[in-house]
Enzyme design. Structure first.
Site, PDB file in Angstrom:
ATOM      1  N   PHE A  59     -19.041  19.793   7.325  1.00  0.00           N
ATOM      2  CA  PHE A  59     -18.477  20.662   6.286  1.00  0.00           C
ATOM      3  C   PHE A  59     -19.075  22.064   6.377  1.00  0.00           C
ATOM      4  CE2 PHE A  59     -18.204  22.187   1.812  1.00  0.00           C
ATOM      5  CZ  PHE A  59     -16.815  22.191   1.709  1.00  0.00           C
ATOM      6  N   CYS A 167       1.822  26.740  -0.274  1.00  0.00           N
ATOM      7  CA  CYS A 167       1.300  28.027   0.190  1.00  0.00           C
ATOM      8  C   CYS A 167       2.357  29.033   0.635  1.00  0.00           C
ATOM      9  CB  CYS A 167       0.312  27.797   1.325  1.00  0.00           C
ATOM     10  SG  CYS A 167      -1.223  27.008   0.801  1.00  0.00           S
TER      11      CYS A 167
END
Length: 398
Positions: A59, A167
């Site tokens: 991450f 989006c």
């Protein structure tokens, strides 16, 4: 007896003369600012996942590669501590998420809309249409209704609510506002995108790395524009003209980006080659939009591209041979706000007109006349809006 008016005469009188024009832009974010360098430690601590050492390293690499410096989020540590199910990977939490977004999405939209209305400088009673877009929660009556009440718009304002678009929808909002403005003489359309990540936030999972991509990229923000044709230049200041707008589904792209509203909130699924699918089709989208205008040099136009992630921007740049400065406004918004879904392209338009004035350019489009605005999102769907800048006059930077 006077002859009855014909339908053709009625239609001619109903339509505007000129193209739809962006007359004002406003943006807003929550107060809570999150710095990307600190986010992996915070994210794994708040989700009680610090034992996942290798996953945290993955991450951290995602965040490092994101080209994002900071984001804004309504979800504070205090809110997340009060809602532990939102911090789990897949725990039932839709009610808690909905309770947040049905209040906060219209509220953030109001902050952006107030700025746009202030810049526009005209009475709110002149707003004839309201378009509201969010991928953050669903309610009835919708966020459009709530915003109309909060702003004190006329009860007969014509409202359109767009939920769960994703989006690409900043482009959709402009396309719809364009059609409304051009087909209704005197119309002034308030179009608002408001996005809050409270629907998508969740803890990490080794089996769902694409969800973690979203955790590394998404931020909160709202943007609003006033759109109208035939501006009264004594009191209204045009920023951009919208010349054409279109939407298309990319071939062989089904399932590339999916979102599903579940008991656990909005889950997010992403195939690895989204940047490749977009870049492979970008030249066709540009050609369809600009060949009728005799334009084929993609460095001769200004660019507003939804910053879904840095890889999309990198591959589009490489595919069409763009100079780095063409995406400057786009990359600035990605860096300073993250991916705010539908709101991003309106933030970029705002950044572009402001930077153009500050840098002494002759037009709102970085000194260029023609430009393109792209929305990319689930489908894969691409929205393409052809823009024309306007000359920057003295004092326009104020």
């Amino acid at each position: 007896m006077a002859a009855a008016v014909t339908v053709e005469e009625v239609r001619r009188a109903q339509r505007a003369e000129g193209p739809a024009t962006v007359l004002a832009i406003g943006t807003a974010t929550p107060a809570n600012c999150v710095y990307q360098a600190d986010y992996p430690d915070y994210y794994f601590r708040i989700t009680k996942s610090e034992h996942m050492v290798e996953l945290k390293e993955k991450f951290k690499r995602m965040c490092d590669k994101s080209q994002i410096r900071k984001r804004y989020m309504h979800l504070t540590e205090e809110i997340l501590q009060e809602n532990p199910n939102m911090c789990a990977y897949m725990a039932p939490s839709l009610d808690a998420r909905q309770d947040i977004v049905v209040v906060e999405v219209p509220k953030l939209g109001k902050a952006a809309a107030q700025k746009a209305i202030k810049e526009w400088g005209q009475p709110r009673s002149r707003i004839t249409h309201l378009v509201f877009c969010t991928t953050s929660g669903v309610d009835m009556p919708g966020a459009d209704y709530q915003l109309a009440k909060m702003l004190g718009l006329r009860p007969n304002v014509n409202r359109l609510m767009m939920y769960q678009q994703g989006c690409f929808a900043g482009g959709t909002v402009l396309r719809v506002a364009k059609d409304l403005a051009e087909n209704n003489r005197g119309a002034r359309v308030l179009a608002v995108c408001s996005e809050i990540t409270a629907v998508t936030f969740r803890g990490p999972s080794e089996s769902h790395l694409d969800s973690m991509v979203g955790q590394a990229l998404f931020g909160d923000g709202a943007a609003a524009v006033i759109v109208g044709s035939d501006p009264d230049e004594a009191v209204e200041r045009p920023l951009f003209q919208m010349v054409s707008a279109s939407q298309t589904i990319l071939p062989d792209s089904e399932g590339a980006i999916d979102g599903h509203l579940r008991e656990v909130g909005l889950t997010f699924h992403l195939l690895k080659d989204v940047p490749g699918l977009i870049s492979k089709n970008i030249e066709r989208a540009l050609g369809d939009a600009f060949t009728p205008l005799g334009i084929s040099d993609w460095n001769s136009i200004f660019w507003v591209a939804h910053p879904g992630g840095p890889a999309i921007l990198d591959q589009v740049e490489a595919k069409v041979g763009l100079d780095k400065e063409r995406m400057r406004a786009t990359r600035h918004v990605l860096s300073e706000y993250g991916n705010m879904s539908s709101a991003c392209v309106l933030f970029i338009l705002d950044e572009m007109r402001k930077r153009s004035a500050e840098d002494g350019h002759a037009t709102t489009g970085e000194g260029m006349d023609w430009g393109v605005l792209f929305g990319f999102g689930p489908g894969l769907t691409v929205e393409t809006v052809v823009l024309h800048s306007v000359p920057i006059t003295a004092g326009a930077a104020a």
